[in-house]
Design an enzyme around this catalytic site. Structure first.
Site: not given
Ligand code: 13P
Length: 249
Positions: A9-11, A94, A96, A166, A172, A212, A233-234
């Site tokens: 997920n590149w956000k 998600h 977010e 999640e 993050g 993470s 994510g990251g």
């Molecule tokens: P991180 O891997 O950066 O913690 O993010 C997880 C995420 O929100 C994937 O959708």
């Protein structure tokens, strides 16, 4: 056998050139055949990336969609449009989106229905906040998110869904759920599905962990019996890390 899936997920990260460079580096790497890798970049990259992914084993995902097929919804993108550019997976719910865009599980269930109607696969996200965990409300929070977001589906429709657990406190933050904490919730999600749909459905649905995930903890997490992959994510913004995670089964 449940499908092993790792989705990046590149956000809201990477412009076109940066995104292309990352994708080229991922495509230049060896990814094991037993994992389905999914790349979910911002909407604006999807169509161009689809061309780059043709004749590869990687699938394309989007990070959201609207619940209607078309209409006066300025700024929105429909599942029908995503389908038309070759998207196969749609991340929905998600944390977010729940936090910053006031989405709730019932509203997300309409998106789930529309995504399924178009033959795409939802990656339905659930997860508790730190406060909910500290107050011992994590199981109930997850149960309600799963019930309100997914239990309107029939068996075959649910089998087309992927679930991502999640925990909000692990996203993050660098703080990963321990394999024991993650496994406990994944087993609970599977049990909740079994109670409503039976063991066949529960045993065959892929449940991903997100929060993470890094090359250094992916093997341990993916070794858990009810963890079928990750939503990253990251670490998905770095080709070497993402590929290492994809190869962690
Ligand atoms: P991180 O891997 O950066 O913690 O993010 C997880 C995420 O929100 C994937 O959708």
């Amino acid at each position: 056998m449940r499908q092993k899936i790792v989705a990046g997920n590149w956000k809201m990260n990477l412009d076109l050139n940066e995104g292309k460079e990352l994708l080229i580096n991922i495509l230049d790497s060896d990814i094991s055949d037993n994992t389905q890798c999914v790349i979910a970049p911002p909407y604006i990259h999807l169509s161009g990336f689809k061309q780059m992914l043709s004749h590869t084993k990687l699938s394309l995902g989007s990070q959201n969609c609207h619940q209607q097929d078309s209409g006066a919804y300025t700024g929105e993108v429909s599942a029908a449009m995503l389908k038309s550019v070759g998207v196969e997976y749609v991340i929905l719910g998600h944390s977010e989106r729940r936090e910053y865009f006031n989405e709730d599980s019932l509203g997300i269930s309409f998106k789930v229905n529309n995504v399924i109607k178009h033959g795409l696969r939802p990656i339905y996200c659930c997860g508790e906040t730190l406060t909910q965990r500290k107050e011992g409300e994590h199981f109930e929070t997850i149960r309600v998110q799963i019930k309100n977001g997914l239990f309107q589906l029939n068996e075959m429709e649910l089998l087309n869904c992927v679930i991502a657990y999640e925990p909000v406190w692990a996203i993050g933050t660098g703080e990963t759920a321990s394999p024991e904490q993650a496994q406990e919730i994944h087993a609970f999600i599977r049990k909740t599905i079994a109670q409503e749909y039976g063991d066949m459905v529960a045993d065959n649905i892929s449940i991903l962990y997100g929060g993470s995930v890094k090359p250094g903890n992916a093997v341990e997490l993916f070794n858990c019996p009810d963890i079928d992959g990750g939503l990253i994510g990251g670490a998905a913004l770095d080709a070497e890390s993402f590929v290492a995670i994809c190869n962690s089964f």
